[in-house]
Write a protein that holds these residues in place. Structure first.
Motif, short mmCIF file in Angstrom:
data_model
loop_
_atom_site.label_atom_id
_atom_site.label_comp_id
_atom_site.label_asym_id
_atom_site.label_seq_id
_atom_site.Cartn_x
_atom_site.Cartn_y
_atom_site.Cartn_z
N ASN A 17 0.83 -1.21 0.00
CA ASN A 17 0.00 0.00 0.00
C ASN A 17 0.86 1.26 0.00
OD1 ASN A 17 -2.49 1.44 0.19
ND2 ASN A 17 -2.04 1.79 2.36
N ASP A 18 1.96 1.22 0.75
CA ASP A 18 2.81 2.41 0.87
C ASP A 18 4.31 2.08 0.79
OD1 ASP A 18 3.17 1.17 3.31
OD2 ASP A 18 2.41 2.84 4.51
N THR A 19 4.64 0.83 0.40
CA THR A 19 6.05 0.45 0.29
C THR A 19 6.28 -0.34 -0.99
OG1 THR A 19 5.71 -1.60 1.50
CG2 THR A 19 6.47 0.30 2.78
N ASN A 32 18.83 -1.84 -4.62
CA ASN A 32 17.55 -2.55 -4.61
C ASN A 32 17.01 -2.34 -3.21
OD1 ASN A 32 15.36 -4.19 -4.83
ND2 ASN A 32 16.49 -6.04 -5.38
N GLU A 33 16.35 -1.21 -3.02
CA GLU A 33 16.05 -0.71 -1.67
C GLU A 33 14.55 -0.52 -1.45
OE1 GLU A 33 18.47 -0.32 0.56
OE2 GLU A 33 19.92 -0.90 -0.97
N THR A 34 14.15 -0.61 -0.20
CA THR A 34 12.77 -0.30 0.16
C THR A 34 12.54 1.19 -0.02
OG1 THR A 34 12.71 -2.11 1.74
CG2 THR A 34 11.08 -0.37 2.04
N CYS A 35 11.41 1.53 -0.63
CA CYS A 35 11.02 2.93 -0.76
C CYS A 35 9.58 3.08 -0.29
CB CYS A 35 11.20 3.42 -2.20
SG CYS A 35 10.20 2.54 -3.43
N TYR A 36 9.16 4.32 -0.11
CA TYR A 36 7.85 4.61 0.48
C TYR A 36 7.16 5.74 -0.27
CZ TYR A 36 10.38 2.38 4.34
OH TYR A 36 11.13 1.53 5.09
N PHE A 87 8.99 14.32 -6.63
CA PHE A 87 10.42 14.02 -6.60
C PHE A 87 10.63 12.62 -6.02
CE2 PHE A 87 10.31 18.59 -6.44
CZ PHE A 87 11.48 19.04 -7.02
N ILE A 88 11.81 12.08 -6.25
CA ILE A 88 12.35 11.01 -5.41
C ILE A 88 13.31 11.72 -4.47
CG2 ILE A 88 13.72 8.90 -5.33
CD1 ILE A 88 12.88 8.41 -8.28
N HIS A 89 13.17 11.52 -3.17
CA HIS A 89 14.04 12.19 -2.20
C HIS A 89 14.18 11.37 -0.94
CE1 HIS A 89 10.73 13.61 0.39
NE2 HIS A 89 10.10 13.95 -0.71
N GLU A 90 15.03 11.84 -0.03
CA GLU A 90 15.27 11.12 1.22
C GLU A 90 14.00 11.04 2.07
OE1 GLU A 90 17.05 12.95 4.75
OE2 GLU A 90 17.42 14.73 3.52
N GLY A 91 13.90 9.95 2.84
CA GLY A 91 12.81 9.81 3.78
C GLY A 91 12.88 8.47 4.48
N ASN A 92 12.40 8.44 5.72
CA ASN A 92 12.49 7.23 6.54
C ASN A 92 11.25 6.35 6.47
OD1 ASN A 92 15.01 8.08 7.42
ND2 ASN A 92 14.11 9.24 9.11
N ASP A 93 10.13 6.92 6.04
CA ASP A 93 8.87 6.19 6.02
C ASP A 93 7.84 7.00 5.24
OD1 ASP A 93 7.54 8.12 7.81
OD2 ASP A 93 8.74 7.23 9.40
N PRO A 94 6.61 6.46 5.06
CA PRO A 94 5.61 7.16 4.24
C PRO A 94 5.27 8.57 4.71
CG PRO A 94 4.94 4.89 4.58
CD PRO A 94 6.14 5.13 5.46
N ASP A 98 4.66 13.63 0.42
CA ASP A 98 3.44 14.36 0.05
C ASP A 98 3.06 13.96 -1.38
OD1 ASP A 98 3.43 15.83 2.47
OD2 ASP A 98 4.84 17.28 1.63
N GLY A 99 3.32 12.70 -1.72
CA GLY A 99 3.11 12.23 -3.09
C GLY A 99 4.41 11.77 -3.72
N CYS A 100 5.52 12.20 -3.14
CA CYS A 100 6.83 11.83 -3.66
C CYS A 100 7.18 10.39 -3.27
CB CYS A 100 7.90 12.77 -3.09
SG CYS A 100 7.70 14.50 -3.60
N ILE A 101 8.22 9.87 -3.91
CA ILE A 101 8.80 8.58 -3.55
C ILE A 101 9.99 8.88 -2.64
CG2 ILE A 101 9.88 6.46 -4.41
CD1 ILE A 101 7.10 6.87 -5.63
N VAL A 102 10.07 8.21 -1.50
CA VAL A 102 11.16 8.47 -0.57
C VAL A 102 11.92 7.19 -0.25
CG1 VAL A 102 10.00 10.48 0.43
CG2 VAL A 102 9.70 8.27 1.51
#
Length: 130
Positions: A17-19, A32-36, A87-94, A98-102
């Motif tokens: 749903n969010d990962t 090959n990383e988890t993104c949110y 954007f795709i940018h840094e982030g620890n979780d969903p 704000d719509g971006c991939i982190v």
């Protein structure tokens, strides 16, 4: 004149749903990383061309305080606002989205530092529903 080292591809496979998984391979970098993302405002699946390594105008890097490094998707529309602000940018979780991939900051910086030059529209981002 800027040196263009070639083109780059980032693939995001949305499995939850969010990962999901972000894949990127260039030079010595292979991710090959988890993104949110925020599931309430996720962008349409598809292939986004003419994307660029750049810096965000309104968000700050969590470590340096400089404008946040990102990969801009010029054709991606934020579903909640209709703005071209994805954007795709840094982030620890969903919650960082704000719509971006982190994704994790260290992995984001590995990818960002590999892409050259800045603002070259030489990145393709594929968003796939798995």
């Amino acid at each position: 004149e800027r040196e263009v080292r070639g083109s780059y591809t980032v693939t995001i496979t949305r499995t939850g749903n969010d990962t999901g998984k972000l894949e990127f391979s260039s030079g010595g970098v292979s991710l090959n990383e988890t993104c949110y993302w925020n599931p309430a405002v996720k962008i349409t699946a598809g292939t986004y061309t003419q994307c660029s390594k750049t810096r965000m105008h309104s968000k700050r890097d969590s470590v340096t305080g400089e404008l946040r490094p990102g990969i801009y998707l010029p054709d991606a529309i934020a579903p909640d606002t209709g703005n071209y602000s994805i954007f795709i940018h840094e982030g620890n979780d969903p919650s960082w989205s704000d719509g971006c991939i982190v994704l994790d900051r260290s992995k984001m910086m590995e990818m960002w530092n590999e892409i050259s030059p800045k603002d070259a529209r030489n990145v393709t981002v594929r968003v796939v529903d798995g």
